[in-house]
Design an enzyme around this catalytic site. Structure first.
Site, PDB file in Angstrom:
ATOM      1  N   MET A 165     -16.982   1.119 -29.769  1.00 19.05           N
ATOM      2  CA  MET A 165     -17.447   0.816 -28.529  1.00 19.05           C
ATOM      3  C   MET A 165     -16.930  -0.381 -27.552  1.00 19.05           C
ATOM      4  O   MET A 165     -17.889  -0.972 -26.826  1.00 19.05           O
ATOM      5  CB  MET A 165     -18.884   0.822 -28.269  1.00 19.05           C
ATOM      6  CG  MET A 165     -19.988   2.784 -28.205  1.00 19.05           C
ATOM      7  SD  MET A 165     -17.936   3.966 -27.614  1.00 19.05           S
ATOM      8  CE  MET A 165     -19.922   5.332 -27.418  1.00 19.05           C
ATOM      9  N   ILE A 177     -14.192  -2.572 -25.890  1.00 19.21           N
ATOM     10  CA  ILE A 177     -12.396  -2.625 -25.469  1.00 19.21           C
ATOM     11  C   ILE A 177     -11.658  -3.846 -25.850  1.00 19.21           C
ATOM     12  O   ILE A 177     -11.713  -5.373 -26.762  1.00 19.21           O
ATOM     13  CB  ILE A 177     -12.629  -3.535 -23.859  1.00 19.21           C
ATOM     14  CG1 ILE A 177     -12.959  -2.727 -23.660  1.00 19.21           C
ATOM     15  CG2 ILE A 177     -10.865  -3.441 -23.695  1.00 19.21           C
ATOM     16  CD1 ILE A 177     -13.769  -2.966 -21.639  1.00 19.21           C
ATOM     17  N   HIS A 198     -11.933  10.535 -26.400  1.00 15.57           N
ATOM     18  CA  HIS A 198     -12.900   9.923 -24.208  1.00 15.57           C
ATOM     19  C   HIS A 198     -13.890  11.469 -24.186  1.00 15.57           C
ATOM     20  O   HIS A 198     -12.814  12.373 -24.391  1.00 15.57           O
ATOM     21  CB  HIS A 198     -12.356   9.128 -23.585  1.00 15.57           C
ATOM     22  CG  HIS A 198     -12.922   9.295 -22.658  1.00 15.57           C
ATOM     23  ND1 HIS A 198     -13.758   7.955 -22.878  1.00 15.57           N
ATOM     24  CD2 HIS A 198     -14.008   9.953 -21.579  1.00 15.57           C
ATOM     25  CE1 HIS A 198     -14.789   7.991 -21.587  1.00 15.57           C
ATOM     26  NE2 HIS A 198     -14.265   8.725 -21.300  1.00 15.57           N
TER      27      HIS A 198
HETATM   28  C1  GAR Z   1     -17.491  10.276 -29.620  1.00 14.52           C
HETATM   29  O1  GAR Z   1     -17.590  11.735 -28.329  1.00 14.52           O
HETATM   30  C2  GAR Z   1     -16.611   9.704 -28.368  1.00 14.52           C
HETATM   31  O2  GAR Z   1     -15.712  10.720 -27.666  1.00 14.52           O
HETATM   32  C3  GAR Z   1     -17.101   8.854 -27.646  1.00 14.52           C
HETATM   33  O3  GAR Z   1     -18.309   8.419 -28.647  1.00 14.52           O
HETATM   34  C4  GAR Z   1     -18.728   9.197 -29.586  1.00 14.52           C
HETATM   35  C5  GAR Z   1     -18.664   9.048 -31.053  1.00 14.52           C
HETATM   36  O4  GAR Z   1     -19.356   9.647 -31.596  1.00 14.52           O
HETATM   37  N1  GAR Z   1     -16.109   7.618 -27.754  1.00 14.52           N
HETATM   38  C6  GAR Z   1     -16.555   7.246 -26.057  1.00 14.52           C
HETATM   39  O5  GAR Z   1     -17.187   7.368 -25.144  1.00 14.52           O
HETATM   40  C7  GAR Z   1     -15.743   5.630 -26.252  1.00 14.52           C
HETATM   41  N2  GAR Z   1     -15.353   5.490 -24.966  1.00 14.52           N
HETATM   42  P1  GAR Z   1     -19.151   9.592 -33.815  1.00 14.52           P
HETATM   43  O6  GAR Z   1     -19.908   8.360 -33.505  1.00 14.52           O
HETATM   44  O7  GAR Z   1     -19.832  10.724 -33.819  1.00 14.52           O
HETATM   45  O8  GAR Z   1     -17.373   9.716 -33.693  1.00 14.52           O
END
Ligand code: GAR
Length: 213
Positions: A94, A96, A113
């Site tokens: 999370m 940049i 994403h």
């Molecule tokens: C996922 O949905 C991913 O696409 C999102 O965070 C979640 C992480 O889940 N990423 C973002 O929003 C990036 N901007 P996880 O930790 O269970 O893989």
């Protein structure tokens, strides 16, 4: 075939990391996760890595909320390079990343994403999709550039947005697709089956749909 060495950056639950580890350990993709780095000390992603006997490192991000301190960003790159990482996989990371980091891995940083980019970049995107009234949303795997969720798109998957969806139910439906297309995208990269042509990524999907997959 020689496996593609990837390093995963993750801030949270790590379910995408788990999907990649599962496919990798089952020999279904020619990808080896060689290190996992997190900016969150108690991220479940780190435990998932340790359970899979993958080195897991917590590196405190410093004083900013949405980015790493420049010196710390250098440390992230060094850890990845020291571990022989060829492709950096952002899996729910999370923060940049900036040019110095990206230039250390040219066209070699990928992200997932939970929307159909270029719609709904940024945060809270499942709520934005519902509030925006779209009937379809989904997941996008893309190369990372200096913008936010704006790099060339590798793969996408579509899910319906239902009338009674909450951000949580939509997120869960999208995650199922994320867990499918992220390993697929990495397999395409491992087999050098994609090339970037401006904004477009040309993928040889025969690898996914054909015998070799
Ligand atoms: C996922 O949905 C991913 O696409 C999102 O965070 C979640 C992480 O889940 N990423 C973002 O929003 C990036 N901007 P996880 O930790 O269970 O893989």
């Amino acid at each position: 075939m020689k496996k593609l060495k990837v390093g995963v950056l993750a801030s949270g639950n790590g379910s995408n990391l788990q999907a990649i580890l599962d496919q990798s350990l089952a020999g279904k993709i020619d990808v080896e996760v060689v290190v996992v780095v997190s900016d969150v000390e108690d991220a479940r992603a780190l435990n998932r890595a340790r359970t899979a006997a993958v080195p897991a490192v917590y590196v405190p991000p410093g004083k900013f909320r949405t980015k790493l301190e420049p010196e710390i960003e250098k440390q992230y790159a060094e850890i990845l390079l020291t571990n022989g990482v060829e492709v950096v996989v952002l899996a729910g990371f999370m923060r940049i990343l900036h040019d110095d980091f990206l230039n250390a891995f040219p066209d070699r940083v990928v992200n997932i994403h939970p929307s159909l980019l270029p719609a709904f970049p940024g945060l809270d995107v499942q709520k934005k999709a519902i509030d925006g009234g779209v009937k379809w949303s989904g997941a996008t795997v893309h190369f990372v550039n200096a913008g936010v969720d704006s790099g060339p798109i590798i793969l996408q998957a579509v899910v319906p947005v239902l009338d009674d969806d909450t951000p949580e139910t939509l997120a869960a439906r999208i995650l199922v697709e994320e867990h499918r297309i992220y390993p697929e995208a990495l397999q395409l990269i491992a087999h050098k089956r994609i090339r970037i042509d401006g904004r477009r990524v040309i993928a040889d999907r025969a690898l996914i749909e054909g015998e070799q997959w």
